[in-house]
Motif scaffolding. Structure first.
Motif, PDB file in Angstrom:
ATOM      1  N   PHE A  35      49.449  30.699  35.386  1.00  0.00           N
ATOM      2  CA  PHE A  35      49.801  31.764  36.321  1.00  0.00           C
ATOM      3  C   PHE A  35      48.607  32.593  36.792  1.00  0.00           C
ATOM      4  N   VAL A  36      47.441  32.284  36.260  1.00  0.00           N
ATOM      5  CA  VAL A  36      46.248  32.991  36.732  1.00  0.00           C
ATOM      6  C   VAL A  36      45.413  32.099  37.627  1.00  0.00           C
ATOM      7  N   PHE A  37      45.154  30.892  37.124  1.00  0.00           N
ATOM      8  CA  PHE A  37      44.289  30.008  37.908  1.00  0.00           C
ATOM      9  C   PHE A  37      45.054  29.210  38.969  1.00  0.00           C
ATOM     10  N   ILE A  38      46.327  28.863  38.694  1.00  0.00           N
ATOM     11  CA  ILE A  38      47.060  27.995  39.620  1.00  0.00           C
ATOM     12  C   ILE A  38      47.983  28.794  40.538  1.00  0.00           C
ATOM     13  N   ASP A  39      48.759  29.719  39.979  1.00  0.00           N
ATOM     14  CA  ASP A  39      49.714  30.480  40.786  1.00  0.00           C
ATOM     15  C   ASP A  39      49.484  31.979  40.709  1.00  0.00           C
ATOM     16  N   GLY A  40      48.335  32.404  40.201  1.00  0.00           N
ATOM     17  CA  GLY A  40      48.146  33.833  39.970  1.00  0.00           C
ATOM     18  C   GLY A  40      47.025  34.438  40.776  1.00  0.00           C
ATOM     19  N   ILE A  41      46.499  35.536  40.230  1.00  0.00           N
ATOM     20  CA  ILE A  41      45.511  36.339  40.963  1.00  0.00           C
ATOM     21  C   ILE A  41      44.195  35.591  41.170  1.00  0.00           C
ATOM     22  N   LEU A  42      43.892  34.608  40.317  1.00  0.00           N
ATOM     23  CA  LEU A  42      42.640  33.871  40.470  1.00  0.00           C
ATOM     24  C   LEU A  42      42.831  32.563  41.224  1.00  0.00           C
ATOM     25  N   GLN A  43      44.054  32.390  41.759  1.00  0.00           N
ATOM     26  CA  GLN A  43      44.320  31.143  42.471  1.00  0.00           C
ATOM     27  C   GLN A  43      43.390  30.998  43.681  1.00  0.00           C
ATOM     28  N   ALA A  44      43.288  32.047  44.490  1.00  0.00           N
ATOM     29  CA  ALA A  44      42.472  31.995  45.712  1.00  0.00           C
ATOM     30  C   ALA A  44      40.993  31.780  45.390  1.00  0.00           C
ATOM     31  N   PRO A  45      40.399  32.568  44.459  1.00  0.00           N
ATOM     32  CA  PRO A  45      38.990  32.325  44.110  1.00  0.00           C
ATOM     33  C   PRO A  45      38.774  30.901  43.575  1.00  0.00           C
ATOM     34  N   PHE A  46      39.718  30.413  42.718  1.00  0.00           N
ATOM     35  CA  PHE A  46      39.587  29.070  42.162  1.00  0.00           C
ATOM     36  C   PHE A  46      39.641  28.022  43.275  1.00  0.00           C
ATOM     37  N   ALA A  47      40.584  28.232  44.233  1.00  0.00           N
ATOM     38  CA  ALA A  47      40.695  27.296  45.364  1.00  0.00           C
ATOM     39  C   ALA A  47      39.431  27.311  46.215  1.00  0.00           C
ATOM     40  N   ASP A  48      38.878  28.521  46.445  1.00  0.00           N
ATOM     41  CA  ASP A  48      37.649  28.621  47.229  1.00  0.00           C
ATOM     42  C   ASP A  48      36.492  27.895  46.543  1.00  0.00           C
ATOM     43  N   VAL A  49      36.389  28.080  45.217  1.00  0.00           N
ATOM     44  CA  VAL A  49      35.307  27.416  44.480  1.00  0.00           C
ATOM     45  C   VAL A  49      35.466  25.899  44.545  1.00  0.00           C
ATOM     46  N   PHE A  50      36.699  25.422  44.354  1.00  0.00           N
ATOM     47  CA  PHE A  50      36.937  23.982  44.380  1.00  0.00           C
ATOM     48  C   PHE A  50      36.635  23.400  45.758  1.00  0.00           C
ATOM     49  N   MET A  51      37.106  24.113  46.842  1.00  0.00           N
ATOM     50  CA  MET A  51      36.878  23.622  48.207  1.00  0.00           C
ATOM     51  C   MET A  51      35.389  23.661  48.552  1.00  0.00           C
ATOM     52  N   ALA A  52      34.701  24.686  48.085  1.00  0.00           N
ATOM     53  CA  ALA A  52      33.252  24.753  48.322  1.00  0.00           C
ATOM     54  C   ALA A  52      32.545  23.583  47.640  1.00  0.00           C
ATOM     55  N   PHE A  53      33.002  23.236  46.435  1.00  0.00           N
ATOM     56  CA  PHE A  53      32.433  22.102  45.720  1.00  0.00           C
ATOM     57  C   PHE A  53      32.638  20.806  46.518  1.00  0.00           C
ATOM     58  N   CYS A  54      33.870  20.628  47.074  1.00  0.00           N
ATOM     59  CA  CYS A  54      34.174  19.419  47.849  1.00  0.00           C
ATOM     60  C   CYS A  54      33.327  19.349  49.130  1.00  0.00           C
ATOM     61  N   ASN A  77      30.357  21.016  49.819  1.00  0.00           N
ATOM     62  CA  ASN A  77      28.900  20.992  49.626  1.00  0.00           C
ATOM     63  C   ASN A  77      28.426  19.787  48.814  1.00  0.00           C
ATOM     64  N   ILE A  78      29.166  19.414  47.814  1.00  0.00           N
ATOM     65  CA  ILE A  78      28.725  18.332  46.940  1.00  0.00           C
ATOM     66  C   ILE A  78      29.276  16.992  47.391  1.00  0.00           C
ATOM     67  N   LEU A  79      30.598  16.970  47.692  1.00  0.00           N
ATOM     68  CA  LEU A  79      31.231  15.706  48.088  1.00  0.00           C
ATOM     69  C   LEU A  79      31.174  15.469  49.595  1.00  0.00           C
ATOM     70  N   GLN A  80      30.647  16.449  50.378  1.00  0.00           N
ATOM     71  CA  GLN A  80      30.471  16.309  51.824  1.00  0.00           C
ATOM     72  C   GLN A  80      31.791  16.078  52.558  1.00  0.00           C
ATOM     73  N   LEU A  81      32.850  16.798  52.116  1.00  0.00           N
ATOM     74  CA  LEU A  81      34.149  16.728  52.804  1.00  0.00           C
ATOM     75  C   LEU A  81      34.262  17.899  53.771  1.00  0.00           C
ATOM     76  N   ASP A  82      35.054  17.695  54.859  1.00  0.00           N
ATOM     77  CA  ASP A  82      35.253  18.822  55.771  1.00  0.00           C
ATOM     78  C   ASP A  82      36.295  19.771  55.191  1.00  0.00           C
ATOM     79  N   TYR A  83      36.505  20.878  55.848  1.00  0.00           N
ATOM     80  CA  TYR A  83      37.390  21.929  55.336  1.00  0.00           C
ATOM     81  C   TYR A  83      38.797  21.411  55.101  1.00  0.00           C
ATOM     82  N   TYR A  84      39.340  20.678  56.042  1.00  0.00           N
ATOM     83  CA  TYR A  84      40.729  20.222  55.924  1.00  0.00           C
ATOM     84  C   TYR A  84      40.874  19.154  54.817  1.00  0.00           C
ATOM     85  N   ALA A  85      39.861  18.290  54.702  1.00  0.00           N
ATOM     86  CA  ALA A  85      39.898  17.269  53.642  1.00  0.00           C
ATOM     87  C   ALA A  85      39.811  17.936  52.262  1.00  0.00           C
ATOM     88  N   ALA A  86      38.963  18.967  52.168  1.00  0.00           N
ATOM     89  CA  ALA A  86      38.831  19.691  50.897  1.00  0.00           C
ATOM     90  C   ALA A  86      40.127  20.406  50.554  1.00  0.00           C
TER      91      ALA A  86
END
Length: 375
Positions: A32-51, A53-62
Motif C-alpha cells: 500500500f505504499v509502493f504499489i497503491d500508496g503514497i510512494l506509488q507515483a515516485p516509484f513509478a517515476d523511478v521505474f519509468m526513468a530507468f526504462c 534512460n537505461i533500456l532506451q524505451l519511450d515514455y509510453y512503452a515505459a
C-alpha cells in the motif's frame, strides 16, 4: 519432560507469531505504499526513468511496462514478497533454534572438560541447566571420592609395607639366633619360637590385607540365596568370636524374641555380621557387652549390633562405610584392618536390597542392617 519443554515451546511460538505479524505489516506496507500508496507515483517515476534512460524505451512503452509488470501483476509480486518473508522468518526461527543447540553444546563441553564454572542456559532451558549442573556436581563428587579413596588406599599400602618390615625383621632376627645358638636352653628356644610364631601370624595378617585391597576392586557380588534361620546364624557368629572377646573380658549376647527366617546369601551375610562384630569388639570398652538383636517390622528384618565404647564423631561416622577408611588412623594399629570390612558389608547389604547404617552417641554405637523380607 513434556511440561519441562512447555516454556521453551511457548517462547518459540510467541517468537514465530511476532515475526509473522511483522512480516504481514511489512507486506502491507510494501503493497500500500509502493504499489497503491503514497510512494506509488515516485516509484513509478523511478521505474519509468530507468526504462527510458537505461533500456532506451519511450515514455509510453515505459508506462506500459510499469502497468504490465506492477499494476496487472499485483498478486504475483505479493506472492513473491510473501515467499521471501517466509524464507526470512524460517531463517530467523532456525537461527534461534540452533542457538539453543549451541548453548546446550557449550554446557556439555564444560561438563566434559570438567570446568569449575557453573553451566548457564537461557531461562526457558532452566530445567536442562539444573540437570546439567546436577550431573556436573555428581561427577565432581564421584571424582573427588575416587581420588580420596585412592589416596587412602595408597596411604594404607605404604603403612602396611612399613608395618611388614617390623615382624619380618623380628622373624629373621629370632631365626638367626636359633640357627646360631645350637645349644640354646630349651626354655629360651621355646620363647623365641613362640615370638617368631606370633610375628609370623601378624605378617600373614598384613599380607592378607594386601590381597584384600587388590581383590576389592576386582570382585563382583553374586548372591546365592537360600532360606536362613537368622537366630541360629547370629548365635553362631557370636560364638565364633569368643576367642577375641575373652581376652578383654567382653561378651556378645543375642536377643531375639521370635524365630526369624530370611531369604539371603548366608555366606555373604555372615561376612557382613562378622565385619560388624569385629569392628564392635575392636572399639568397645573392656569388660563391656555387645548386644545383638533382630526383629521384623514394616515388612523388613532389622538386625542391630550395639556396643559401648568411644563415641564416633559425626564427620567420621559419615565415612565409615567408604572403602579404605579406618576409624583408627594409627599406622601400626593392631585392631584396624585395611578399612574394607564395612565397605564390603555395605555392598553386600545393598546387593540384597537393604541398607546398613550407624549411629553413635553417649559412648554407645549402633550398627543397623535392614533387609527386605523378600530379599
Amino acid at each position: 519432560m513434556i511440561n519441562e519443554f512447555g516454556r521453551l515451546k511457548r517462547k518459540m511460538i510467541l517468537q514465530i507469531i511476532v515475526i509473522l505479524v511483522i512480516a504481514l505489516i511489512v507486506g502491507y506496507f510494501i503493497n500500500f505504499v509502493f504499489i497503491d500508496g503514497i510512494l506509488q507515483a515516485p516509484f513509478a517515476d523511478v521505474f519509468m526513468a530507468f526504462c527510458e534512460n537505461i533500456l532506451q524505451l519511450d515514455y509510453y512503452a515505459a508506462r506500459n511496462a510499469y502497468n504490465v509488470l506492477f499494476q496487472q501483476n499485483k498478486p504475483f509480486w505479493l506472492a513473491i514478497g510473501f515467499i521471501l518473508l517466509l524464507l526470512i522468518i524460517f531463517y530467523i526461527a532456525l537461527s534461534r533454534f540452533t542457538r539453543y543447540f549451541h548453548q546446550i553444546s557449550t554446557g556439555i563441553t564444560m561438563l566434559a572438560d570438567e570446568s569449575e564454572k557453573e553451566i548457564h542456559l537461557p531461562a526457558e532451558l532452566d530445567f536442562l541447566e539444573k540437570k546439567l549442573n546436577d550431573v556436573k556436581n555428581k561427577l565432581e563428587k564421584r571424582a573427588k571420592d575416587a581420588q580420596e579413596a585412592e589416596q587412602r588406599k595408597n596411604d594404607l599400602v605404604v603403612y602396611l609395607a612399613h608395618d611388614i618390615k617390623t615382624p619380618l625383621t623380628s622373624i629373621i632376627g629370632y631365626l638367626s639366633l636359633l640357627d646360631e645358638a645350637k645349644d640354646m636352653p630349651v626354655e629360651q628356644k621355646e620363647k623365641y619360637v613362640a615370638v617368631t610364631l606370633e610375628k609370623s601370624n601378624r605378617l600373614e595378617q598384613l599380607i592378607n590385607e594386601f590381597f584384600e585391597i587388590t581383590r576389592f576392586n576386582l570382585q563382583s557380588i553374586i548372591l546365592e540365596k537360600d532360606l536362613i534361620p537368622l537366630n541360629y546364624m547370629l548365635m553362631q557368629v557370636a560364638d565364633e568370636f569368643y576367642p577375641l572377646l575373652a581376652p578383654k573380658g567382653q561378651k556378645a549376647i543375642v536377643k531375639i524374641d521370635e524365630d526369624i527366617t530370611i531369604y539371603a546369601d548366608g555366606n555373604k551375610l555372615a561376612r557382613v555380621f562378622n565385619n560388624i562384630l569385629k569392628n564392635a569388639i575392636a572399639y568397645s570398652h573392656p569388660n563391656s557387652t555387645i548386644e545383638i538383636s533382630a526383629n521384623n517390622e514394616n515388612n523388613q528384618t532389622w538386625i542391630s549390633f550395639i556396643n559401648t565404647g568411644k563415641t564416633i564423631p559425626p564427620e567420621k561416622l559419615k565415612m565409615i562405610f567408604e572403602k579404605f577408611y579406618r576409624l583408627d588412623l594409627a599406622r601400626s594399629s593392631q585392631t584396624g584392618g585395611a578399612g574394607l570390612g564395612l565397605a564390603i558389608s555395605n555392598e553386600i547389604v545393598q546387593a540384597h536390597g537393604g541398607t546398613i547404617t550407624a549411629t553413635s552417641s553417649d559412648e554407645k554405637t549402633v550398627f543397623t542392617v535392614k533387609l527386605p523380607n523378600n530379599s
